[in-house]
Design an enzyme around this catalytic site. Structure first.
Site: not given
Ligand SMILES: NC(=O)c1ccc[n+]([C@@H]2O[C@H](COP(=O)([O-])OP(=O)(O)OC[C@H]3O[C@@H](n4cnc5c(N)ncnc54)[C@H](OP(=O)(O)O)[C@@H]3O)[C@@H](O)[C@H]2O)c1
Length: 312
Positions: A194, A207
């Site tokens: 991130s 984080y």
């Molecule tokens: N969105 C942003 O703006 C952003 C920015 C910078 C970095 N990131 C990074 O990008 C990555 C993905 O983020 P996202 O925004 O796509 O998140 P998200 O929408 O919350 O999706 C996360 C995914 O991971 C699964 N997950 C979460 N916790 C889990 C666990 N303990 N075990 C197994 N599966 C789990 C979730 O499934 P469930 O339905 O089980 O929760 C979902 O499929 C992360 O590493 C985040 O830090 C995101």
């Protein structure tokens, strides 16, 4: 009349000024040209992701960025292993991908908040697959509201959860998948960090620190395995409209997960470190110029953020 010594000094200073100007211009020019190659030319001139191997493995694959990566890689001809914690969601996403893109899928249910005990079943599930790409995407926030470390709600259980989910997961998944890649002398490990991991970020402290680990791990791993045919890429997004950020409205600055993944997948094999898409790379560059680290870490900034956090 200036003395000889003064003239020598002013000449030295003008050489230094000219050298600095050339240095900055060359660096900036190189950055812009690289950015054009990685983010714009890659729309038409990019690596065929199938060249890494038959399967892609994506953690956290049932929504957001992970699901979008899985869909994009399937669209480009890879079979996909989806790993997440909810069986029903996994089955739905797998079915969706098979229907849309025709490739094979495999699902593995796992909760990455847990410790090392979850990895033996994952290892068995991945056995004998020709895995070309591993996307270490799964991640969680420490607190959705910006808060001082000790003010985090549920801090006791969140500490082990975030360490397991954001740091242990990619380390163990890499340990499982990398040996096969090394044997085949090809493969790509994509680690989702991130922008918050690029700088210490007060009030997103834990984080941000876990994401700094992702970034350091990736950069060192890339140096260790580059010569063995393995690509390691660290992807550091800014805002992507997903559940994690309460589906912020997409805009020029906030990407949809699908657009983000499409652009990010274009960059595989072209750069070992990226913000993933053009918009985020420009935002990161501008933030770096306008908000240097001393300003981000100042009492003034922390107090301002706390004030807005309280208002929300
Ligand atoms: N969105 C942003 O703006 C952003 C920015 C910078 C970095 N990131 C990074 O990008 C990555 C993905 O983020 P996202 O925004 O796509 O998140 P998200 O929408 O919350 O999706 C996360 C995914 O991971 C699964 N997950 C979460 N916790 C889990 C666990 N303990 N075990 C197994 N599966 C789990 C979730 O499934 P469930 O339905 O089980 O929760 C979902 O499929 C992360 O590493 C985040 O830090 C995101």
């Amino acid at each position: 009349m200036p003395s000889e010594e003064t003239c020598a000094w002013s000449q030295a200073l003008s050489y230094l000024g000219a050298f600095t100007a050339v240095y900055i211009t060359v660096r900036l020019g190189y950055k812009i040209l690289r950015g054009l190659r990685v983010h714009l030319l890659s729309e038409v001139w990019r690596k065929d992701v199938r060249s890494y191997g038959q399967w892609a493995v994506v953690t956290g694959a049932t929504s957001g960025i992970g699901k979008a990566y899985a869909q994009e890689l399937a669209k480009r001809g890879l079979d996909v292993v989806l790993i997440s914690r909810k069986q029903e969601l996994l089955e739905n996403v797998a079915k969706e991908i098979e229907e849309m893109y025709g490739g094979k899928t495999k699902i593995i249910q796992a909760d990455f908040n847990k410790g090392p005990e979850i990895y033996e079943p994952i290892k068995s599930g991945l056995k004998d697959l020709n895995i070309g790409i591993l996307v270490n995407n799964v991640g969680m926030m420490f607190s959705h509201n910006r808060a001082r470390f000790l003010d985090t709600v549920g801090i006791e259980e969140k500490i082990p959860h975030i360490i397991n989910c954001n740091m242990l997961s990619l380390t163990k998944m890499t340990q499982i998948v990398l040996p096969g890649m090394v044997k085949r002398k090809r493969g790509a490990v994509i680690n989702i960090s991130s922008e918050a991991g690029a700088h210490p970020t007060p009030l997103f402290n834990v984080y941000s620190s876990t994401k700094a680990y992702v970034s350091f791990f990736s950069k060192a791993l890339e140096a260790e395995y580059r010569n063995l045919g393995i690509t390691v890429q660290c992807v550091a997004p800014l805002l992507v409209s997903t559940k994690m950020v309460e589906y912020k409205k997409p805009s020029l600055m906030v990407k949809t997960a699908e657009d983000f993944a499409r652009e990010a997948v274009n960059t595989i094999g072209l750069t070992s470190s990226t913000n993933g898409c053009l918009s985020h790379s420009i935002q990161s560059f501008v933030c770096e110029l306008l908000a240097p680290e001393w300003l981000r870490l100042s009492d003034y900034s922390v107090n301002q953020i706390l004030k807005t956090a309280v208002k929300q």
